[in-house]
Design an enzyme around this catalytic site. Sequence first.
Site, PDB file in Angstrom:
ATOM      1  N   HIS A  81      10.230 -10.585  -3.316  1.00 34.76           N
ATOM      2  CA  HIS A  81       9.034  -9.730  -3.322  1.00 34.76           C
ATOM      3  C   HIS A  81       8.854  -9.138  -1.934  1.00 34.76           C
ATOM      4  CE1 HIS A  81       4.695  -8.946  -4.766  1.00 34.76           C
ATOM      5  NE2 HIS A  81       4.741  -8.514  -3.509  1.00 34.76           N
ATOM      6  N   HIS A  83       8.269  -5.036   0.284  1.00 34.69           N
ATOM      7  CA  HIS A  83       7.869  -3.631   0.196  1.00 34.69           C
ATOM      8  C   HIS A  83       8.609  -2.868   1.288  1.00 34.69           C
ATOM      9  CE1 HIS A  83       4.398  -4.117  -2.624  1.00 34.69           C
ATOM     10  NE2 HIS A  83       4.395  -5.344  -2.118  1.00 34.69           N
ATOM     11  N   LYS A  86       7.254   0.527   2.659  1.00 32.15           N
ATOM     12  CA  LYS A  86       6.100   0.523   3.558  1.00 32.15           C
ATOM     13  C   LYS A  86       6.443  -0.010   4.952  1.00 32.15           C
ATOM     14  CE  LYS A  86       2.506  -0.216   0.011  1.00 32.15           C
ATOM     15  NZ  LYS A  86       3.338  -0.309  -1.205  1.00 32.15           N
ATOM     16  N   HIS A 232       1.784  -7.486  -9.532  1.00 30.81           N
ATOM     17  CA  HIS A 232       0.854  -7.981  -8.526  1.00 30.81           C
ATOM     18  C   HIS A 232      -0.431  -8.313  -9.285  1.00 30.81           C
ATOM     19  CE1 HIS A 232       3.652  -5.909  -5.926  1.00 30.81           C
ATOM     20  NE2 HIS A 232       2.936  -6.106  -4.830  1.00 30.81           N
ATOM     21  N   GLU A 235      -5.047 -10.548  -6.357  1.00 33.27           N
ATOM     22  CA  GLU A 235      -4.952 -10.647  -4.900  1.00 33.27           C
ATOM     23  C   GLU A 235      -6.349 -10.488  -4.306  1.00 33.27           C
ATOM     24  OE1 GLU A 235      -2.184  -8.893  -1.264  1.00 33.27           O
ATOM     25  OE2 GLU A 235      -2.135  -7.934  -3.225  1.00 33.27           O
ATOM     26  N   ASN A 334       4.986  -7.849   2.833  1.00 31.50           N
ATOM     27  CA  ASN A 334       4.930  -6.670   3.698  1.00 31.50           C
ATOM     28  C   ASN A 334       5.371  -6.978   5.128  1.00 31.50           C
ATOM     29  OD1 ASN A 334       2.846  -6.417   1.448  1.00 31.50           O
ATOM     30  ND2 ASN A 334       2.951  -4.319   2.197  1.00 31.50           N
TER      31      ASN A 334
END
Length: 448
Positions: A81, A83, A86, A232, A235, A334
Site C-alpha cells: 500500500h 502512493h 503523490k 481505503h 481513516e 505516503n
Amino acid sequence: MAKGADFGRYVLHNVRLSGAVTKPAMGAEGTELFLADVTVLNGGIFATTPAGRRLAGWGGGDLIRIDAGGRLIVPAFIDCHTHLDKSHILPRTPTADGTFDGALAATRFDRTANWTARDVGTRMDFALRSAFHHGTVAMRTHLDSQMPQAGISWPVFAELRQHWRDKIDLQASCLFPIDMARDDAFLAETARRVADAGGVLGAVAFPAPDIDDLLDKMFKTASHHGLDLDFHADETADPAADVLRRIAEAAQRWSFAGKILVGHCCSLAMQDDAIVEATLDTVARAGIAIVSLPTCNLYLQDRRDNGTTPRWRGVTLLHEMKRRGIPVALASDNTRDPFNSYGDLDMLETFRLGTRALHLDHPHGDWIRAVSTTPAEIMGLDGRGAIAGGQAADFILFEGRSWSEVLSRSESNRIVVRDGVPVSSPLPAYFELDGLDGIRRSSSRFDG
C-alpha cells in the site's frame, strides 16, 4: 559479504533466520530465530539448512563459504500500500498543515497545477530507487484516477513497470472517492483501464448515504472484469465510521471470489467491544485482508489545531484480527507529501514503527510476515516473501543478530541481495528533483 566472492554459487553460513519466513517452517516453535545456512546457486536459493549441517544430495562441487556471524536475514520486503504518484510533492504544498482535510486540499491543488507525465514519472522513479535500495522487491501503488489525471498517470505507471520489471514487481490500484462510482460511465471506463493494466479496482470508501449501493457497484464491476478490490476505509477517529463492516457484508452478498484488501480501518479502535467483535467476525468470514499504515496513521490521526498532544495512536486492531485468522500486513503508505511529511519507502522503518506503536513484540513471533509473506500472498505473488529452496535469492542481511538489535538502529549498512548478488546502487539525491516545476524554488522556503 566477502569481497571477490563468486555470487553465482555460495553458502551464506551462520545466518539467523526466523522460522516464520522459511518453507517448510524451521526452528523450535516455527517462529523463533535459529542459525542456518543458505545455499545460493545461479541467482536462486538452492536450500536452507540448519547451520553446519551437510547439504544432502549436493554433488555440484565446492561452494564458496561466507560466514555471516549470526546476522539476521529476512526476505526482501513486500510493500502492498503506497502512493507513488503523490511522493515528494511536499516542498511545493506549503499550505499542508498535517490534517487529513488539509492534505486533501493541498494534494488536489498540486495535482491540478503540476502532475504532468514528466513530473509524475520523475517522482515515482525517484521513490522506486529509494525503495529498491532499502530492500523492497514488490509494491502496490494507488493511482489517483479522476480524469484527466488517469489518462496521464496510468501510462506513466505502465512505462515504469516495464522499466523496473527486473527489480521491483509493480501493481497499481485505481483510487477515487467512492461517490464517483455513481457515474456508471466513469466506473466502467476506469474498470477497463485497470483491467487492461492488470491492476486492482480501488476506492476511498466513506460513510456516504448510499454506501451499500456504491459498494455493490464496486463488487459487481470487479466481478465482471475479474478484478481484485482494494479499499481505503474508516481513516478517522469517528466511531460511527463502519465502512469496513459494510465492505465485509458486501463481499458476502456477492460471494466475491477475488482478493479484497482494506487499508487503515482506524475507527475500529474507537468502537465498543461488541461492535468490534461483530465486525471482525464478519471480516474473517468474508476472507478480507487488512493493511495497517502506521507512519501515516500516526502522522494524521488525532492531530489538533490548538497545539495539544494527540490522545491515541491512530492504528487499527491487528492483534485482534490476527487471532481470528484475518491476514494482516504493514505498508509504507505516503512519502513526503501532505498526508505524511516524512519517509523514504524503507519498510524496515515501517516495521520498526509498527512494532513499537502496535506492540508487535514480547514475543516478536511471526510479525515479520506482515512485511513479507502476507503481503506477497495478498498481492498474489508466488515465490515471494519467504526464504526457501526454489525461490529467488532476494533477501536482506542485517548487522543485527536479534530483533532488538535490528530494530534499534537504522541498519543503513544492511546488505540487500537480489538474485544472489548484493545491490550496490546508492540512494537517489534530493537535488535530482530540483528540476521539477515548483520543487526547487519552494524547497528553499519550506521546512516542514
